[in-house]
Scaffold this motif. Structure first.
Motif, PDB file in Angstrom:
ATOM      1  N   PHE A  79      34.270  38.635  32.853  1.00  0.00           N
ATOM      2  CA  PHE A  79      34.385  39.779  31.837  1.00  0.00           C
ATOM      3  C   PHE A  79      34.324  41.039  32.416  1.00  0.00           C
ATOM      4  CE2 PHE A  79      32.417  42.645  28.342  1.00  0.00           C
ATOM      5  CZ  PHE A  79      33.030  42.105  27.376  1.00  0.00           C
ATOM      6  N   VAL A  80      35.513  41.615  32.494  1.00  0.00           N
ATOM      7  CA  VAL A  80      35.628  42.878  33.246  1.00  0.00           C
ATOM      8  C   VAL A  80      35.792  43.859  32.433  1.00  0.00           C
ATOM      9  CG1 VAL A  80      37.308  43.926  34.914  1.00  0.00           C
ATOM     10  CG2 VAL A  80      37.007  41.314  34.920  1.00  0.00           C
ATOM     11  N   ILE A  81      34.898  44.978  32.561  1.00  0.00           N
ATOM     12  CA  ILE A  81      34.604  45.981  31.317  1.00  0.00           C
ATOM     13  C   ILE A  81      34.539  47.403  32.369  1.00  0.00           C
ATOM     14  CG2 ILE A  81      32.139  45.726  31.570  1.00  0.00           C
ATOM     15  CD1 ILE A  81      32.107  45.733  28.716  1.00  0.00           C
ATOM     16  N   LYS A  82      34.599  48.329  31.317  1.00  0.00           N
ATOM     17  CA  LYS A  82      34.419  49.524  31.780  1.00  0.00           C
ATOM     18  C   LYS A  82      32.907  49.948  31.844  1.00  0.00           C
ATOM     19  CE  LYS A  82      38.369  51.631  29.522  1.00  0.00           C
ATOM     20  NZ  LYS A  82      38.625  52.283  28.077  1.00  0.00           N
ATOM     21  N   PRO A  83      32.339  51.283  32.241  1.00  0.00           N
ATOM     22  CA  PRO A  83      31.043  51.529  32.672  1.00  0.00           C
ATOM     23  C   PRO A  83      29.936  50.923  31.539  1.00  0.00           C
ATOM     24  CG  PRO A  83      32.120  53.591  32.131  1.00  0.00           C
ATOM     25  CD  PRO A  83      32.891  52.375  32.521  1.00  0.00           C
ATOM     26  N   LEU A  84      28.825  50.131  32.011  1.00  0.00           N
ATOM     27  CA  LEU A  84      27.874  49.586  31.286  1.00  0.00           C
ATOM     28  C   LEU A  84      26.786  50.506  30.719  1.00  0.00           C
ATOM     29  CD1 LEU A  84      27.253  46.442  32.870  1.00  0.00           C
ATOM     30  CD2 LEU A  84      28.196  46.713  30.753  1.00  0.00           C
ATOM     31  N   ASP A  85      26.791  51.580  31.713  1.00  0.00           N
ATOM     32  CA  ASP A  85      25.821  52.709  31.211  1.00  0.00           C
ATOM     33  C   ASP A  85      26.254  53.716  29.869  1.00  0.00           C
ATOM     34  OD1 ASP A  85      27.640  54.658  32.314  1.00  0.00           O
ATOM     35  OD2 ASP A  85      25.816  55.635  33.394  1.00  0.00           O
ATOM     36  N   GLY A  90      28.193  48.960  26.946  1.00  0.00           N
ATOM     37  CA  GLY A  90      26.955  48.165  27.048  1.00  0.00           C
ATOM     38  C   GLY A  90      26.907  47.448  25.912  1.00  0.00           C
ATOM     39  N   ALA A  91      27.354  47.865  24.722  1.00  0.00           N
ATOM     40  CA  ALA A  91      27.314  46.917  23.338  1.00  0.00           C
ATOM     41  C   ALA A  91      28.039  45.911  23.238  1.00  0.00           C
ATOM     42  CB  ALA A  91      27.423  47.745  22.083  1.00  0.00           C
TER      43      ALA A  91
END
Length: 376
Positions: A79-85, A90-91
Motif C-alpha cells: 500500500f503506497v500512499i501519500k503522507p500519513l499525518d 491516514g483514514a
C-alpha cells in the motif's frame, strides 16, 4: 468509537524502531491489529464522487501487518500512499487495514514524506517491487511519479490498484504498465454536489467566490468545474483565486475578497483545510451565518464546525472507504476474479441535519449510508 493503530516505524538502522500512534474514529469494528515495520519498507446524501486534493507533511512509515499474526494463504498487499499525518490519507490507511484484517491478508504501508515527494515515494515503491507482493495499491503524489516503478510489477502480471489520484493512463500505457482498476471519487461530480448545496443555501443570483488549490492540479480543476456547472444561471461566480491547498492562504484570500466585495454571499473550495481557513475569515469579519462556506473533503474538523454552527455544509468524501475498497479490489484480483476497471466511491452532502451522525461515524460512512463490496 476511537480506534488506535500502533505503528512501528522503520526510521534508520541506527535509530531502531520507534513507536507512534495513528488514531481515528470509527463507527464500529474491532481494534486494529498491531503493525510491525520491516527495513525493506525503508488518509441529505449525494451519490457523487471526488478525489483528494489535500496537503501536509509526514514521516514516511513502512508498516506490515496481518490479522491474527499471519496472512491467509500468504497473500500480501503493498500500500503506497501519500503522507500519513494528513488525516485524509491516514483514514485511507485505516480503512485499508480494516479490510486487510477482515480478509486475513498482510498489508504493508509506505508513505511519502509530503504531497510533493515524488521521488521519495517512488523510491519506497521500488523497495517493495521484489518483495513478493500479490497486489499493489498506489496513491501517487503525481500522475506519473510511480509509473517507472510499476513497470516490473505489470510485467510480472501482478494486479495494480490505482487509488484516489488517477495515474496518467496514456503515460502508463506507453511504459507498458497495466492498471487493473481505479478506486476513488469523481472530482467533477463532487464539485457539482458542492454547487447544488450552495444553491440550496443562497438566493438566486447571489454572488459567490471560488478559492481553489493548485492551479494545475487535475482534482482542483475538476471540482471547480463541477461547482461552476451546477450554479450556472443560478448564482454569480464573481472570481476564482488559487490558495495552493493552504489553510492560511485561503483565509487571507477570503479576507481580501470580503473587504473588496461586501456583497459576497458564499465561498466554495475543493479542500477541507481551506474551508476551515475561509470560515475563520468569515467569522473574523463578523459574517458567520451571512456568508456560506462549502468545501469538499468533510474532514472531522469540518464536521465539528457544522455541528457548532459555523459552516453550513460540506461534501464529505470517504478516504476510509477508498482504503477499504482498494484492498477489496486486491483480494478479488488475487483470487483471479474479473473486476471492474473503475469504481467510484460515493460522497455525502453534510448539513446541520446529518452532521452529528457523520461525525459520530467518522471516518467511516454514517449508519444508513451503506456501500456494498463492489468486487464481490
Amino acid at each position: 468509537m476511537t480506534r488506535t493503530h500502533r505503528l512501528r516505524t522503520a526510521a534508520t538502522a541506527a535509530a531502531g524502531i520507534l513507536a507512534v500512534s495513528l488514531a481515528a474514529c470509527s463507527s464500529g469494528g474491532s481494534t486494529a491489529a498491531s503493525t510491525t515495520a520491516t527495513a525493506a519498507a525503508a488518509s441529505g446524501t449525494s451519490a457523487a464522487a471526488s478525489t483528494s486534493a489535500g496537503g501536509g507533511t509526514s514521516s514516511a512509515a513502512g508498516t506490515s501487518s496481518a490479522a491474527g499474526g499471519g496472512s491467509a494463504g500468504g497473500k500480501k498487499v503493498a500500500f503506497v500512499i501519500k503522507p500519513l499525518d494528513n488525516t485524509y490519507f491516514g483514514a485511507m490507511a485505516e480503512g485499508a487495514q480494516k479490510a486487510a484484517d477482515e480478509a486475513g491478508v498482510e498489508l504493508t504501508v509506505v508513505a511519502a514524506e509530503n504531497v510533493t515527494d515524488d521521488s521519495g515515494q517512488a523510491s519506497k515503491l521500488n523497495a517493495l517491487v521484489t518483495a513478493g507482493y500479490g497486489c499493489y495499491v498506489v496513491n501517487p503524489t503525481s500522475q506519473t511519479n510511480l509509473i517507472t516503478g510499476l513497470v516490473p510489477v505489470s510485467q510480472a502480471g501482478t494486479p495494480i490498484v490505482n487509488l484516489d489520484l488517477p495515474i496518467d493512463l496514456d503515460a502508463a500505457k506507453a511504459a507498458g504498465v497495466n492498471v487493473t482498476t481505479y478506486v476513488g471519487t469523481n472530482n467533477e461530480t463532487a464539485g457539482q454536489a458542492g454547487g447544488e448545496a450552495m444553491v440550496n443555501l443562497l438566493q438566486p443570483n447571489d454572488q459567490v467566490a471560488l478559492i481553489g488549490g493548485l492551479v494545475a492540479d487535475p482534482g482542483n480543476i475538476a471540482r471547480l468545474a463541477g461547482f461552476t456547472k451546477a450554479v450556472d444561471g443560478k448564482l454569480n461566480v464573481t472570481q476564482t483565486v488559487a490558495a495552493d491547498f493552504d489553510k492560511a492562504k485561503a483565509k487571507s484570500a477570503a479576507s481580501t475578497i470580503l473587504i473588496a466585495n461586501p456583497d459576497i454571499k458564499g465561498f466554495f473550495t475543493p479542500s477541507g483545510d481551506m474551508a476551515m481557513g475561509i470560515q475563520q475569515a468569515v467569522a473574523e469579519a463578523g459574517k458567520t451565518g451571512q456568508v456560506a462556506v462549502v468545501g469538499i473533503d468533510g474532514t472531522q474538523e469540518q464536521l465539528q464546525d457544522i455541528v457548532a454552527g459555523g459552516q453550513p455544509a460540506a461534501i464529505e468524501q470517504f478516504p476510509y472507504l477508498m482504503g477499504v475498497q482498494s484492498v477489496q479490489a486486491c483480494v478479488a484480483a488475487m483470487d483471479g476474479k474479473q473486476i471492474p476497471e473503475k469504481v467510484e466511491t460515493p460522497v455525502l452532502t453534510v448539513t446541520k441535519d446529518n452532521a452529528q451522525a457523520a461525525l459520530d461515524a467518522f471516518p467511516a460512512p454514517p449508519a444508513g449510508f451503506e456501500v456494498p463490496n463492489p468486487f464481490n
